[in-house]
Design a protein around this motif. Sequence first.
Motif, PDB file in Angstrom:
ATOM      1  N   PRO A   1       3.789  -6.665 -10.734  1.00 50.89           N
ATOM      2  CA  PRO A   1       5.069  -6.014 -10.424  1.00 50.89           C
ATOM      3  C   PRO A   1       4.906  -4.818  -9.503  1.00 50.89           C
ATOM      4  O   PRO A   1       5.883  -4.300  -8.982  1.00 50.89           O
ATOM      5  N   GLU A   2       3.663  -4.373  -9.296  1.00 49.05           N
ATOM      6  CA  GLU A   2       3.415  -3.231  -8.417  1.00 49.05           C
ATOM      7  C   GLU A   2       3.079  -3.660  -6.990  1.00 49.05           C
ATOM      8  O   GLU A   2       2.783  -2.822  -6.146  1.00 49.05           O
ATOM      9  N   SER A   3       3.130  -4.948  -6.731  1.00 44.59           N
ATOM     10  CA  SER A   3       2.914  -5.438  -5.367  1.00 44.59           C
ATOM     11  C   SER A   3       4.240  -5.464  -4.634  1.00 44.59           C
ATOM     12  O   SER A   3       5.254  -5.930  -5.161  1.00 44.59           O
ATOM     13  N   ALA A   4       4.235  -4.983  -3.401  1.00 49.33           N
ATOM     14  CA  ALA A   4       5.460  -5.025  -2.593  1.00 49.33           C
ATOM     15  C   ALA A   4       5.898  -6.457  -2.347  1.00 49.33           C
ATOM     16  O   ALA A   4       7.077  -6.725  -2.113  1.00 49.33           O
ATOM     17  N   GLY A   5       4.952  -7.393  -2.387  1.00 50.55           N
ATOM     18  CA  GLY A   5       5.317  -8.788  -2.209  1.00 50.55           C
ATOM     19  C   GLY A   5       6.095  -9.355  -3.383  1.00 50.55           C
ATOM     20  O   GLY A   5       6.769 -10.377  -3.240  1.00 50.55           O
TER      21      GLY A   5
ATOM     22  N   ASP B   1      -2.733  -2.828  -4.576  1.00 55.35           N
ATOM     23  CA  ASP B   1      -2.232  -3.659  -3.501  1.00 55.35           C
ATOM     24  C   ASP B   1      -1.143  -2.905  -2.758  1.00 55.35           C
ATOM     25  O   ASP B   1      -1.175  -1.699  -2.651  1.00 55.35           O
ATOM     26  N   ASN B   2      -0.154  -3.612  -2.222  1.00 51.49           N
ATOM     27  CA  ASN B   2       0.932  -2.949  -1.527  1.00 51.49           C
ATOM     28  C   ASN B   2       1.780  -2.290  -2.609  1.00 51.49           C
ATOM     29  O   ASN B   2       2.903  -2.664  -2.868  1.00 51.49           O
ATOM     30  N   GLY B   3       1.210  -1.283  -3.288  1.00 52.38           N
ATOM     31  CA  GLY B   3       1.713  -0.788  -4.563  1.00 52.38           C
ATOM     32  C   GLY B   3       3.157  -0.373  -4.486  1.00 52.38           C
ATOM     33  O   GLY B   3       3.550   0.407  -3.650  1.00 52.38           O
ATOM     34  N   THR B   4       3.966  -0.900  -5.350  1.00 55.38           N
ATOM     35  CA  THR B   4       5.375  -0.592  -5.361  1.00 55.38           C
ATOM     36  C   THR B   4       5.708   0.270  -6.558  1.00 55.38           C
ATOM     37  O   THR B   4       5.344  -0.060  -7.676  1.00 55.38           O
ATOM     38  N   ALA B   5       6.378   1.371  -6.317  1.00 55.08           N
ATOM     39  CA  ALA B   5       6.781   2.232  -7.417  1.00 55.08           C
ATOM     40  C   ALA B   5       8.270   2.079  -7.659  1.00 55.08           C
ATOM     41  O   ALA B   5       9.052   2.123  -6.732  1.00 55.08           O
ATOM     42  N   ASN B   6       8.668   1.876  -8.879  1.00 52.65           N
ATOM     43  CA  ASN B   6      10.078   1.806  -9.206  1.00 52.65           C
ATOM     44  C   ASN B   6      10.494   3.141  -9.810  1.00 52.65           C
ATOM     45  O   ASN B   6      10.177   3.451 -10.943  1.00 52.65           O
ATOM     46  N   PHE B   7      11.185   3.937  -9.009  1.00 56.19           N
ATOM     47  CA  PHE B   7      11.584   5.264  -9.448  1.00 56.19           C
ATOM     48  C   PHE B   7      12.996   5.273 -10.023  1.00 56.19           C
ATOM     49  O   PHE B   7      13.578   6.323 -10.238  1.00 56.19           O
TER      50      PHE B   7
ATOM     51  N   CYS C   1       8.504   0.834  -1.712  1.00 56.64           N
ATOM     52  CA  CYS C   1       7.473  -0.180  -1.521  1.00 56.64           C
ATOM     53  C   CYS C   1       6.341   0.428  -0.701  1.00 56.64           C
ATOM     54  O   CYS C   1       6.546   0.843   0.439  1.00 56.64           O
ATOM     55  N   TRP C   2       5.150   0.461  -1.304  1.00 56.44           N
ATOM     56  CA  TRP C   2       3.995   1.113  -0.693  1.00 56.44           C
ATOM     57  C   TRP C   2       3.075   0.107  -0.017  1.00 56.44           C
ATOM     58  O   TRP C   2       2.866  -0.999  -0.495  1.00 56.44           O
ATOM     59  N   ASP C   3       2.523   0.525   1.099  1.00 57.77           N
ATOM     60  CA  ASP C   3       1.527  -0.251   1.807  1.00 57.77           C
ATOM     61  C   ASP C   3       0.470   0.712   2.324  1.00 57.77           C
ATOM     62  O   ASP C   3       0.654   1.937   2.256  1.00 57.77           O
ATOM     63  N   ALA C   4      -0.629   0.175   2.824  1.00 62.20           N
ATOM     64  CA  ALA C   4      -1.661   0.997   3.444  1.00 62.20           C
ATOM     65  C   ALA C   4      -1.553   0.821   4.947  1.00 62.20           C
ATOM     66  O   ALA C   4      -1.757  -0.274   5.469  1.00 62.20           O
ATOM     67  N   ASP C   5      -1.208   1.879   5.652  1.00 67.10           N
ATOM     68  CA  ASP C   5      -1.092   1.845   7.103  1.00 67.10           C
ATOM     69  C   ASP C   5      -2.386   2.317   7.756  1.00 67.10           C
ATOM     70  O   ASP C   5      -3.047   3.243   7.271  1.00 67.10           O
ATOM     71  N   THR C   6      -2.728   1.696   8.869  1.00 69.34           N
ATOM     72  CA  THR C   6      -3.813   2.176   9.705  1.00 69.34           C
ATOM     73  C   THR C   6      -3.204   2.886  10.918  1.00 69.34           C
ATOM     74  O   THR C   6      -2.050   2.634  11.263  1.00 69.34           O
ATOM     75  N   PRO C   7      -3.943   3.763  11.582  1.00 64.12           N
ATOM     76  CA  PRO C   7      -3.370   4.493  12.722  1.00 64.12           C
ATOM     77  C   PRO C   7      -2.866   3.595  13.842  1.00 64.12           C
ATOM     78  O   PRO C   7      -1.885   3.921  14.512  1.00 64.12           O
ATOM     79  N   ASP C   8      -3.539   2.459  14.052  1.00 67.61           N
ATOM     80  CA  ASP C   8      -3.158   1.590  15.161  1.00 67.61           C
ATOM     81  C   ASP C   8      -2.411   0.330  14.729  1.00 67.61           C
ATOM     82  O   ASP C   8      -2.077  -0.516  15.552  1.00 67.61           O
ATOM     83  N   GLY C   9      -2.146   0.193  13.434  1.00 70.49           N
ATOM     84  CA  GLY C   9      -1.392  -0.957  12.945  1.00 70.49           C
ATOM     85  C   GLY C   9      -2.203  -2.211  12.756  1.00 70.49           C
ATOM     86  O   GLY C   9      -1.665  -3.236  12.314  1.00 70.49           O
TER      87      GLY C   9
END
Length: 426
Positions: free
Chosen positions: A41-45, A291-297, A340-348
């Motif tokens: 449930p914490e995956s953005a997917g 993962d693409n950790g999703t927080a439900n606030f 919905c959380w993801d890990a971004d890199t500087p150049d995508g």
Amino acid sequence: MLTATDHSTPSGVLGISTAFHLAKRGYTKITCIDKHPVPSPESAGNDLNKIIRAEYEEPLYAEMAVEAMAAWKDAYWEAGRLTTTSGDVEYEENLRLSYKNLNRLGLADTIEFINGRDDVVKYCPILSASPAIDTWKGQWNSQAGWAHSRAAMERWASEARAMGVKFLSGAAATMSGLEIDQNEQLVGVRVESGDVLSADRYILCAGAASPRLLPDLLSPVLRPVCTLVGHLELTDDEYSQWKGIPVIDNLELGYAFEPEHETRSMKIGGAHRYGRRTATDERMDHTWNTDNGTANFASAGDNDGGMMGVPKEALEGLRRFISAVMPGLAGKPLVGARLCWDADTPDGHFLIDKSPRHAELLIASGGSQHAFKMFPVIGGYIADALEGKERGLRPEWRHGPRSEYRDAMWPDDEIKNIEDVEMVVV
């Protein structure tokens, strides 16, 4: 037989896809661990739906997306995608580049350019009531659309399990760090139960949690970044009006999907991003995980020092989007608002590379807001990287310093630190 173990987030997008592809290649003893049962449930997917598209200004991702769309087959809907800007010149250039890439791949006949109200209404008649579309420019792609993201994850995980993949969860499967011996050799993965799990090979697919798990190695190249999404629950009459619409994606305002048939729920998303200042902030435990950790606030149950709510300005932005684009739905409550959380890199670019410290460890992260589109195929690239193949170990995906590059999909350059903005409970 080589043991390939994903010791971080198999219950998310990259982990499930990787486990599936490894099993298809004949690997055995594949064990995937996560805090939660698959799909996490914490995956953005783990959501109602996600955009599926091949419009990329970067040729590599245009090619991968076309490959992924073929693999999606009957799992995504060609509802079409109406992609517009209200005046961002750089994004208009991005559209031209993405068109050239699709033209090179023989798919440009699915694209038509949009310039103003008449063109918008041609492909989405219900937007005739919108006061915002007069200045919209962009493109219509009849072969883009959306996928049932949660259902897709469940399907691929089920097929992986049928091929022998083990999905474990709970304290005995929640990664807390790496176990390193006195000779700086990787012994295994520590979990919250206190045990150390060992394997021949490891793949870390920890998304937004990656910098927290390996801060000194990954903080310089990965940043946790989130966007706000929510849902509108439609009446039967509203559903009949909005069903069958294309994906509406205006970069300055937000995006929306056609309502889901069974629930009458319409998903909408915001156009602004928020990030973490540091990877070791203790409050992260309350706002994102693996993962693409999703927080439900949306709940107010977090009373132990963590953040509550969603950014006030992001919530106001979603409401502006509704008022400007679908005024008939303005004033309806926003349901299930979450970050919905993801890990971004500087150049995508993705980060898929062997750890510079431990040969047994492969890092697969850096989704940068577009990993789910590649869900059916990305695990194959990660499996190639594990096997040392050039297809998976691309120069663009290597670990190391990267130049900052503006993603034209996000006209707002600023990624605000979420610690600095006002939060409200929905």
